[in-house]
Write an enzyme that holds these catalytic residues in place. Structure first.
Site, PDB file in Angstrom:
ATOM      1  N   PHE A  41       0.877  -1.195   0.107  1.00 53.80           N
ATOM      2  CA  PHE A  41       0.190   0.329   0.091  1.00 53.80           C
ATOM      3  C   PHE A  41       0.802   1.417  -0.060  1.00 53.80           C
ATOM      4  O   PHE A  41       1.748   1.490   0.759  1.00 53.80           O
ATOM      5  CB  PHE A  41      -0.899  -0.234   1.312  1.00 53.80           C
ATOM      6  CG  PHE A  41      -1.548   1.185   1.481  1.00 53.80           C
ATOM      7  CD1 PHE A  41      -2.564   1.025   0.806  1.00 53.80           C
ATOM      8  CD2 PHE A  41      -1.675   1.917   2.761  1.00 53.80           C
ATOM      9  CE1 PHE A  41      -3.811   2.214   1.093  1.00 53.80           C
ATOM     10  CE2 PHE A  41      -2.375   2.895   2.159  1.00 53.80           C
ATOM     11  CZ  PHE A  41      -3.905   3.315   1.706  1.00 53.80           C
ATOM     12  N   LYS A 206      -8.505 -13.647  20.479  1.00 52.16           N
ATOM     13  CA  LYS A 206      -7.536 -13.563  21.559  1.00 52.16           C
ATOM     14  C   LYS A 206      -6.697 -11.996  21.324  1.00 52.16           C
ATOM     15  O   LYS A 206      -6.346 -11.600  22.630  1.00 52.16           O
ATOM     16  CB  LYS A 206      -5.765 -14.932  21.298  1.00 52.16           C
ATOM     17  CG  LYS A 206      -4.966 -14.370  20.306  1.00 52.16           C
ATOM     18  CD  LYS A 206      -4.414 -13.146  20.226  1.00 52.16           C
ATOM     19  CE  LYS A 206      -4.078 -13.041  18.638  1.00 52.16           C
ATOM     20  NZ  LYS A 206      -2.770 -11.848  18.331  1.00 52.16           N
TER      21      LYS A 206
END
Ligand code: NAD
Ligand code: 13P
Length: 352
Positions: A41, A206
Site C-alpha cells: 500500500f 485472543k
C-alpha cells in the site's frame, strides 16, 4: 510440473516478516519460482521517497520492519491487480479492516487455479452474522482459503527466534502441506490442523483478551489477575468458537494458534501495550489516538474485534454468557471504567 508462484498481499510488520520466511524457502524449494511479489500500500517516506522504491532498492521495509533484509528475491509492487495477476499462491496479510475493499478490487483479477491463505486476525460482521476473513476471501474470490495463526510476534520471528504456528485447513491436506512447506524454517515450526474455523477464531478472539490483559497491566493488578483474565478469556474463546461453529475441536486450543498465541499476545503484543496506556490514562485518551502515537502506522486489531464480537453477542442474545468480551468493548467505548475488567462476581460464564 509447473512451478508455484507466490504473491503476498500486505507489507506491514507481519507481512514483511512473512515475506522473509517465504522468500528464503522459494529459493531452496524447486517447486516454487524464486521471485516473491509483495503488494505494498504505497506511501511516502519522510524523505520524500516512495516506500515501494525504498524496499526494492534496499531490500528492507524501513517503515514497518526496519533493520531486517527481506531477501533479494522479494519484489515490491504498488499495483494490487498487477501484483496478483500471475500468482497461484496468494498470501493475505493486511490489517483486517482493509480486506473487504481489497477483495472487491480483486474480483475477476486472480488466476482461476489460485490457492489462498490468510494470516489475518479479525472478522467482519454482516447482517447474517460474523464472517471470518478467510470466508470473505473464499466467497468473494472463489478460491480455497487456508489460515495460518500462532504465537507469532513478528519482530521476534524477524530476528529468527524460535516459534511455532498452525495452518488451519478444510478438505485437501495436500494444499495445507504445501503451505506448511512454504512457511517452515528451522526457527518457524508449522503444523497443519483440520479446523479452519477453530484456528482462525483463536487468532481473532485472543486479541480481545489481550486488550483485557493490557488493562490489568495498566492498573498494576499483578500476575495472578492477569492469569485469571487469560483463563477466563480462553474459556470465552472456546465457548464462542463452539457456539458459532459446532465443528471446532477442543484440541485446536492446545495448538500454537490457541493457548500459546493467547499467552504471547497478553505478554508482549501491541494490543496489550496500547490497552495498558489506555488504562494508565484512566480511559481519557482514545485508542485511535494511542494507536497513532505508539505504533507508527501499525494497526491494532483488538479494539475493533471487541466491537465486532459485541455486535455478534448482542444480536444472538449471548452478552451475559461472555462477560469478559462484553466488558472489554464497554471499557473501550467509555461506558465502563478500566477497573471494571475484574467485575465478574455476579455473572460467571454459563457456557461449557
Ligand atoms: P501492521 O499492523 O503493520 O499494519 C500496517 C499495514 O497496513 C501497512 O502495510 C500499511 O500499508 C497498511 N495499510 C494502512 N492503510 C491501509 C489501507 N487503507 N489499505 C490497505 N493497507 C493499508 O500490519 P501487520 O502487522 O502485517 O498485520 C497484519 C495482520 O497480521 C493483522 O491481522 C494482525 O493481527 C496479524 N498479525 C500480526 C502480527 C504482528 O506481530 N505484527 C503477528 C501475527 C499476526
Ligand atoms: P498484537 O497485534 O497484539 O501485537 O499481536 C500480535 C500477534 O498476533 C502475535 O501472534
Amino acid at each position: 510440473p509447473p512451478k508455484f508462484k507466490v504473491t503476498i498481499v500486505g507489507s506491514g510488520n507481519w507481512g514483511s516478516v512473512a515475506s522473509k520466511l517465504i522468500a528464503s524457502n522459494t529459493l531452496k524449494l524447486s517447486s516454487f519460482h524464486d521471485e516473491v511479489k509483495m503488494w505494498v500500500f504505497e506511501e511516502m517516506l519522510p524523505g520524500g521517497e516512495k516506500l515501494t522504491d525504498s524496499i526494492n532498492l534496499t531490500n528492507e521495509n524501513v517503515k514497518y520492519l526496519p533493520g531486517i533484509k527481506l531477501g533479494h528475491n522479494v519484489v515490491a509492487d504498488p499495483d494490487l491487480e498487477n501484483a496478483v495477476s500471475d500468482a497461484n499462491m496468494l498470501v493475505f496479510v493486511t490489517p483486517h479492516q482493509f480486506m473487504e475493499g481489497i477483495c472487491k478490487r480483486l474480483v475477476g483479477k486472480i488466476r482461476s487455479d489460485a490457492q489462498a491463505i490468510s494470516l489475518i486476525k479479525g472478522m467482519e460482521v454482516k447482517k447474517e452474522g460474523p464472517c471470518m476473513i478467510s470466508t470473505l476471501i473464499s466467497q468473494q474470490l472463489g478460491v480455497n482459503c487456508c489460515v495460518l495463526m500462532g504465537a507469532n510476534i513478528a519482530n521476534e520471528i524477524a530476528v529468527e527466534k524460535f516459534s511455532e504456528a498452525t495452518v488451519g485447513y478444510r478438505g485437501n491436506r495436500d494444499i495445507a502441506e504445501k503451505w506448511v512447506q512454504l512457511f517452515s524454517t528451522p526457527y518457524f515450526a508449522v503444523s497443519a490442523c483440520q479446523d479452519v474455523e477453530g484456528v482462525e477464531l483463536c487468532g481473532t478472539l485472543k486479541n480481545v483478551v489481550a486488550i483485557a490483559a493490557g488493562f490489568v497491566d495498566g492498573l498494576d493488578m499483578g500476575n495472578n489477575t492477569k492469569a485469571a483474565i487469560m483463563r477466563i478469556g480462553l474459556r470465552e474463546m472456546k465457548g464462542l468458537s463452539k457456539l458459532l461453529f459446532s465443528s471446532v475441536k477442543d484440541s485446536t486450543f492446545f495448538e500454537s494458534c490457541g493457548v500459546a498465541d493467547l499467552i504471547t499476545t497478553c505478554l508482549g503484543g501491541r494490543n496489550r501495550r496500547c490497552a495498558e496506556a489506555f488504562a494508565k490514562n484512566g480511559g481519557k485518551r482514545s485508542f485511535d489516538d494511542l494507536e497513532a502515537d505508539m505504533l507508527q502506522g501499525q494497526k491494532l486489531q483488538g479494539v475493533s474485534t471487541a466491537k465486532e464480537v459485541y455486535e455478534v453477542l448482542k444480536h444472538k442474545g449471548w452478552l451475559e454468557m461472555f462477560p469478559l468480551f462484553t466488558t472489554v468493548h464497554e471499557i473501550c467505548v467509555g461506558r465502563l471504567p478500566p477497573t471494571a475488567i475484574v467485575d465478574y462476581n455476579e455473572h460467571a460464564p454459563k457456557h461449557p
